[in-house]
Design an enzyme around this catalytic site. Structure first.
Site, PDB file in Angstrom:
ATOM      1  N   THR A  76       1.770 -14.151 -23.038  1.00 55.43           N
ATOM      2  CA  THR A  76       2.603 -13.509 -21.898  1.00 55.43           C
ATOM      3  C   THR A  76       2.848 -14.279 -20.869  1.00 55.43           C
ATOM      4  O   THR A  76       4.041 -14.636 -20.392  1.00 55.43           O
ATOM      5  CB  THR A  76       2.130 -12.079 -21.849  1.00 55.43           C
ATOM      6  OG1 THR A  76       2.042 -11.360 -22.766  1.00 55.43           O
ATOM      7  CG2 THR A  76       3.165 -11.284 -20.824  1.00 55.43           C
ATOM      8  N   THR A 239      -8.985 -20.807 -10.414  1.00 53.85           N
ATOM      9  CA  THR A 239     -10.213 -21.086 -10.898  1.00 53.85           C
ATOM     10  C   THR A 239      -9.908 -21.364 -12.479  1.00 53.85           C
ATOM     11  O   THR A 239      -9.515 -20.287 -13.071  1.00 53.85           O
ATOM     12  CB  THR A 239     -11.273 -20.525 -10.656  1.00 53.85           C
ATOM     13  OG1 THR A 239     -11.429 -20.565  -9.089  1.00 53.85           O
ATOM     14  CG2 THR A 239     -12.734 -21.055 -11.048  1.00 53.85           C
ATOM     15  N   CYS A 329       5.171   0.056 -28.351  1.00 49.02           N
ATOM     16  CA  CYS A 329       5.093   1.657 -27.827  1.00 49.02           C
ATOM     17  C   CYS A 329       5.494   1.303 -26.458  1.00 49.02           C
ATOM     18  O   CYS A 329       4.837   0.437 -25.668  1.00 49.02           O
ATOM     19  CB  CYS A 329       3.606   2.245 -27.996  1.00 49.02           C
ATOM     20  SG  CYS A 329       3.494   2.983 -29.422  1.00 49.02           S
TER      21      CYS A 329
HETATM   22  C1  LIG Z   1       5.673 -14.039 -30.226  1.00 54.01           C
HETATM   23  C2  LIG Z   1       4.729 -13.589 -29.269  1.00 54.01           C
HETATM   24  N1  LIG Z   1       5.030 -14.142 -28.158  1.00 54.01           N
HETATM   25  C3  LIG Z   1       4.103 -13.632 -26.938  1.00 54.01           C
HETATM   26  C4  LIG Z   1       2.937 -12.834 -27.237  1.00 54.01           C
HETATM   27  C5  LIG Z   1       2.152 -12.578 -26.034  1.00 54.01           C
HETATM   28  O1  LIG Z   1       0.799 -13.054 -26.335  1.00 54.01           O
HETATM   29  P1  LIG Z   1      -0.387 -12.524 -25.519  1.00 54.01           P
HETATM   30  O2  LIG Z   1      -0.950 -11.305 -26.347  1.00 54.01           O
HETATM   31  O3  LIG Z   1      -1.546 -13.450 -25.665  1.00 54.01           O
HETATM   32  O4  LIG Z   1       0.009 -12.070 -24.168  1.00 54.01           O
HETATM   33  C6  LIG Z   1       2.804 -12.291 -28.587  1.00 54.01           C
HETATM   34  C7  LIG Z   1       1.848 -11.193 -28.748  1.00 54.01           C
HETATM   35  O5  LIG Z   1       1.844 -10.285 -29.727  1.00 54.01           O
HETATM   36  C8  LIG Z   1       3.766 -12.676 -29.625  1.00 54.01           C
HETATM   37  O6  LIG Z   1       3.593 -11.971 -30.917  1.00 54.01           O
END
Ligand SMILES: Cc1ncc(COP(=O)(O)O)c(C=O)c1O
Length: 397
Positions: A76, A239, A329
């Site tokens: 994310t 860090t 959700c």
């Molecule tokens: C295509 C995609 N992008 C981004 C993410 C987000 O990753 P993270 O869970 O490491 O924040 C996910 C997680 O399901 C994902 O499937």
């Protein structure tokens, strides 16, 4: 295997993957050490060495150089940094993106539209969830700031034409970000060959720790940092997590060494699952690209008309299977998948979605057990769906 996992057949690898014992051992060993990688003393320098070895492993896993790896707190953050950082580093305003992206992307571009004057040009997707290249070819103008797309869709598994998109964008000097979180560990990735500006990956999808990820940023690309402070990394301050990076490096090395063999094994299990579901529940509709080469090897996605995906999920959970509806959700309220809706699936069908994602520990016996359990769960979930419809209409079920 821990007792709580032994009870269930785990078919939700796209949500998160189990940590292999050697990765866990490397992680815990690293957690015992003290030392900030930015410290000059020998313990700090030991952490720094571990961190840089991990950076090399992660870089090698995607065909990049270690200088191109910025560690983050996960997929994310990587996606947010890529999109907001690429946007902020220039004066153009249009973002080309499809509505079938992960929420990390959709919500980032919508935030930029709301707060930073970005203009979103939504690229249509076909009924398999693949972006429309003809539309894209006509969408480039001098005001396009970036294109962002998935390498493969996390819900329906459809692989996107990234190389074609990168070639189109290059002609207009437009940077491309690829969200490779769902594809990482399941498809080989060659960052330099793709020719994109940035690529997001996450450790926990391949058996590394949750809360660790990376944004791969091409040497030539300019990404404005979003977190300011000690300038520990090219595009991110804070860090650095040497233990998390070490575990990520181990998982990356492990997953990518086996990527071809794993993909072949998973594709065959997936095909067995798909054939089994098609014959045991003939009303089920297979979603995503039906061509086995056009989708992630471990992904099978179906909709079951007349069923609520959540009822199906709970019934299967009770029967010992961990699967997913594929969609998020929002504050605990299930909603139809925005990916399926973008693909043109009617809302009523989209409600009955079930995503099964296979991984390193999945066996043929588990697949057969799910195929055997599914018809009963679908029959019960259909009855529950009919009961809900009747009570909504004020009828006796
Ligand atoms: C295509 C995609 N992008 C981004 C993410 C987000 O990753 P993270 O869970 O490491 O924040 C996910 C997680 O399901 C994902 O499937």
């Amino acid at each position: 295997m821990p007792a709580e996992r032994a009870r269930s057949v785990y078919l939700d690898y796209a949500a998160t993957a189990p940590m292999p014992p050697d990765v866990l051992a490397a992680y815990t060993a690293a957690l015992h050490l003290v030392g900030n990688p930015a410290s000059i003393h020998s313990q700090g320098q030991n952490s720094k060495r571990m961190l840089e070895e991990a950076r090399e492993k992660v870089a090698a896993s995607v065909g990049a150089d270690s200088v191109e790896v910025t560690f983050t707190s996960g997929g994310t953050e990587s996606v947010n940094l890529a999109i907001k950082g690429l946007f902020a580093s220039q004066k153009r305003s249009v973002i080309l993106v499809s509505r079938a992206e992960h929420h990390a992307t959709i919500d980032s571009v919508e935030w930029l539209a709301e707060h930073e004057g970005a203009i979103i040009d939504w690229i249509p997707v076909d009924h398999h969830g693949r972006i429309d290249l003809d539309y894209l070819a006509t969408a480039f103008t001098e005001d396009v700031a970036l294109v962002t797309l998935l390498l493969a869709n996390n819900e329906v598994g459809t692989i996107q034409p990234v190389a074609e998109v990168a070639a189109l964008a290059a002609a207009f000097g437009v940077p491309v970000h690829v969200d490779a979180v769902a594809a990482y560990g399941y498809l080989p990735i060659d960052f330099h060959a793709l020719g994109v500006a940035a690529l997001s990956i996450s450790a926990h999808k391949i058996g590394g720790p949750v809360g660790v990820g990376a944004l791969i940023i091409a040497r030539s690309a300019s990404v404005e940092p979003m977190i300011h402070g000690g300038s520990q990394q090219r595009a991110r301050s804070g860090t650095q997590d040497a233990a998390g990076a070490t575990a990520f490096g181990f998982a990356a090395e492990r997953a990518t060494a086996a990527v071809a063999a794993n993909a072949t094994r998973l594709a065959s299990l997936r095909d067995r699952l798909v054939a089994g579901i098609r014959s045991s529940v003939p009303t089920a509709t297979y979603r995503g690209d039906p061509d086995p080469q056009g989708r992630l090897p471990g992904n099978a996605h179906f909709t079951f008309a007349g069923c609520e995906g959540d009822s199906l999920l709970f019934l299967l959970d009770t029967a010992g299977f961990s699967v997913s509806t594929g969609s998020a959700c929002q504050a605990g309220v299930p909603e139809s998948s925005h990916v399926l809706l973008a693909m043109g699936v009617p809302e009523s069908d989209a409600r009955g979605a079930l995503r099964m994602t296979l991984g390193v520990e999945t066996t043929e016996a588990e697949i057969d057990a799910l195929i055997a359990a599914l018809p009963d769960a679908v029959a019960k979930a259909t009855r529950a769906g009919l009961a809900t419809q009747s009570s909504n209409l004020g009828l006796k079920p």
